[in-house]
Design an enzyme around this catalytic site. Sequence first.
Site, mmCIF file in Angstrom:
data_model
loop_
_atom_site.group_PDB
_atom_site.id
_atom_site.type_symbol
_atom_site.label_atom_id
_atom_site.label_comp_id
_atom_site.label_asym_id
_atom_site.label_seq_id
_atom_site.Cartn_x
_atom_site.Cartn_y
_atom_site.Cartn_z
ATOM 1 N N GLU A 149 0.858 -1.368 -0.057
ATOM 2 C CA GLU A 149 0.062 0.026 0.028
ATOM 3 C C GLU A 149 1.037 1.349 -0.019
ATOM 4 O OE1 GLU A 149 -3.064 0.678 -0.216
ATOM 5 O OE2 GLU A 149 -4.125 -1.090 0.339
ATOM 6 N N HIS A 191 -3.244 -2.812 -8.578
ATOM 7 C CA HIS A 191 -4.487 -3.419 -7.995
ATOM 8 C C HIS A 191 -5.545 -3.374 -9.090
ATOM 9 C CE1 HIS A 191 -7.490 -3.805 -4.210
ATOM 10 N NE2 HIS A 191 -7.546 -4.931 -5.096
ATOM 11 N N ASP A 201 -6.751 1.700 -8.064
ATOM 12 C CA ASP A 201 -5.257 2.064 -7.838
ATOM 13 C C ASP A 201 -4.228 1.078 -8.420
ATOM 14 O OD1 ASP A 201 -6.752 0.013 -6.110
ATOM 15 O OD2 ASP A 201 -4.977 0.151 -4.827
#
Length: 219
Positions: A149, A191, A201
Amino acid sequence: MGATTEVTAKDGDRRLGRRALLVGGAAAALGTAVLAREELSRLWWRLPGVDKPRVAGAVDFRGARWVAASPANYRRADRPADYPVDRVVIHVTQGGYASAVKVFQDPAHGAAAHYIVRGDGRVTQLIRELDVAFHAGNREYNERSVGIEHEGFVEKADSFTDAMYASSARLTAAICGRYGIPVDREHVIGHVEVPGTDHTDPGPHWDWDRYLRLVRRSG
């Protein structure tokens, strides 16, 4: 003599038949045992009283800070022994660092990534690479990938700082080196590219060319 020979021959046939049956049964049992052992090698840590040896707070990337995600947001595993690791999936949090950590520690959230990279380049690990993080929205991709992330928003280009790119690239280079993952767009993906996902994303402002150059340079 003829009767005796006939009985002996029949007895011999029966003995050979039993021997063949025993040998065949032993081979079948051995095959079953091999299959059972292979399955147990994937599931042994789930047996009562058995746990994969871990060091509390240990990280897979030097310099990373350890903050544990909720166990409800990942599955214990023994990767790459049970699942080969052949992808890195790039995510964006759509929020700040603290809020991402908070939801990954929430057992009701149902998802978490292995790492978060902050805007200032700080790397936090929440799940060991050994384990299957619920980050991609696709079981096969979860089992075979490491999820990273990045703090920020897909619609804000200034989310992706120089420090973030550099730090994340070093992290991805270390992961690719550890598992022999090629540094290309087939194996380092967003993603949005995971089949079955509705996420967008890392979005249009993520500079893939720059990122992969940095990953290769860091490898």
